[in-house]
Scaffold this active site. Sequence first.
Site, PDB file in Angstrom:
ATOM      1  N   LYS A 189      95.077 -16.935 -11.361  1.00  0.00           N
ATOM      2  CA  LYS A 189      95.273 -15.540 -11.766  1.00  0.00           C
ATOM      3  C   LYS A 189      96.158 -15.491 -12.989  1.00  0.00           C
ATOM      4  O   LYS A 189      97.187 -16.174 -13.030  1.00  0.00           O
ATOM      5  CB  LYS A 189      95.967 -14.811 -10.600  1.00  0.00           C
ATOM      6  CG  LYS A 189      96.329 -13.379 -10.865  1.00  0.00           C
ATOM      7  CD  LYS A 189      95.243 -12.436 -10.383  1.00  0.00           C
ATOM      8  CE  LYS A 189      95.418 -11.026 -10.895  1.00  0.00           C
ATOM      9  NZ  LYS A 189      94.958 -10.857 -12.287  1.00  0.00           N
ATOM     10  N   LYS A 225      95.381 -18.599 -17.229  1.00  0.00           N
ATOM     11  CA  LYS A 225      95.700 -17.828 -18.445  1.00  0.00           C
ATOM     12  C   LYS A 225      94.555 -17.954 -19.431  1.00  0.00           C
ATOM     13  O   LYS A 225      93.875 -18.985 -19.460  1.00  0.00           O
ATOM     14  CB  LYS A 225      96.973 -18.367 -19.091  1.00  0.00           C
ATOM     15  CG  LYS A 225      97.620 -17.402 -20.047  1.00  0.00           C
ATOM     16  CD  LYS A 225      98.353 -16.336 -19.272  1.00  0.00           C
ATOM     17  CE  LYS A 225      99.158 -15.406 -20.109  1.00  0.00           C
ATOM     18  NZ  LYS A 225     100.149 -14.712 -19.277  1.00  0.00           N
TER      19      LYS A 225
HETATM   20  N1  GLU Z   1      99.794 -11.085 -18.130  1.00  0.00           N
HETATM   21  C1  GLU Z   1     100.714 -10.748 -17.076  1.00  0.00           C
HETATM   22  C2  GLU Z   1     101.687 -11.894 -16.850  1.00  0.00           C
HETATM   23  O1  GLU Z   1     101.874 -12.731 -17.693  1.00  0.00           O
HETATM   24  C3  GLU Z   1     100.018 -10.282 -15.823  1.00  0.00           C
HETATM   25  C4  GLU Z   1      99.078 -11.244 -15.193  1.00  0.00           C
HETATM   26  C5  GLU Z   1      98.247 -10.631 -14.085  1.00  0.00           C
HETATM   27  O2  GLU Z   1      98.422  -9.459 -13.800  1.00  0.00           O
HETATM   28  O3  GLU Z   1      97.435 -11.363 -13.511  1.00  0.00           O
HETATM   29  O4  GLU Z   1     102.354 -11.959 -15.848  1.00  0.00           O
END
Ligand code: GLU
Length: 426
Positions: A82, A118
């Site tokens: 995620k 990511k």
């Molecule tokens: N991009 C955000 C982070 O770095 C959220 C990631 C998400 O909601 O999965 O935490």
Amino acid sequence: MVADKTADSSKSEREKENILTSTRTVVKEALDKLGYPDEVYELLKDSLRMLKVRIPIRMDDGSVKVFTGFRAQHNDAVGPTKGGVRYHPDVTEEEVNALAIWMSLKSGIVDLPYGGGKGGIICDPREMSFRELESLSRGYVRAISQFVGPTKDIPAPDVFTNSQIMAWMMDEYSRIDEFNNPGFITGKPIVLGGSHGRESATAKGVTICIEEAAKKRDFEIEGARIVVQGFGNAGSFLAKFLHEAGAKVVGISDAYGALHDPHGLDVDYLLDRRDSFGTVTTLFKNTISNQELLELDCDILVPAAVQNQITAENAAKIKADIIVEAANGPTSMEATKILTDRGKLLVPDVLASSGGVTVSYFEWVQNKQGYYWPEEEVEEKLYKVLKKSFETIYHTSQTRRVDMRLAAYMVGVRKMAEASRYRGWV
Ligand code: GLU
């Protein structure tokens, strides 16, 4: 001009390699402290999978531009991976790799049933039209569709991506899948299965960490002098929440400069005038630099912009008592040591910025259930999660006599190390 740009980009390449190297160093330290053997580090120092894609897009002027994107899946022993997708000209494979490791740590810290992932595309959305951005977002989903999915890897917003981009991505994935699949992505607009409170979740999480840190240092948020670097999603909501809580926001900044008023800035006015990329300082004449902003006299400093802002060069000049990292990687390792030795309380990124992924998890659960929660329920659940995680990490840092960053890595890495062992991977 050209020579300068080359020098700049190789500098940012170096910084990103450093981010990966320093992340690995702290992961190793954390695993050593917890008594895991080297093979666990060998597994966790890198993403399990890294996909590189090329996306041809027809631009508005009729030409075709081929964009490069990435998706990293760090470790899926605990559950699906995620994490967000960023659109930025400086995206590199190393950076996406390090950020995927951070997402694993964040999920471990707030105890979500996920590993870290990511994504990123090398592009400058500030120079693209709405139509070009839509084509690029759909093209990226087509390129990664085999690799991701609601039980495999769930994307979300990150730097310069937002709920509209998530909506296009969800629509494209649903077309490929031939049924409506909102759980493929989080950070969607509410009408498409988004969660209440997701947009402001990162800032809410940072606010909870600030409140908890202030309690440890025995001072009130009301009347405290706060400096926020960055006026994007996290920075702007944060300035709003702190202002509403009675704090004095004495400095804010964007990519072009910073504003300072020791009596407190007019936060409502600034929020009203910022553009969708968080730019507001260009409207003012008397600006200071981002570096000057970081060194301002204040109680709490929140770097909520980009990486590598507090380094060995300026760490000794930071006046704030508490530094709460809302951005990913704003403080270098040397600077962390200097600040800790100076008695500052540094709340690390992997804890402070985990509110976003926490509410993303709530969104995914609501999508699975098809049952949607009111905003108060989301906020209450987020508060409980963050408060508990802060307490666990603070307690670990006190009992194990380590700084909050190492404590957070110890808490964050443990679950995936255990899960990888139970599965018989190491
Ligand atoms: N991009 C955000 C982070 O770095 C959220 C990631 C998400 O909601 O999965 O935490």
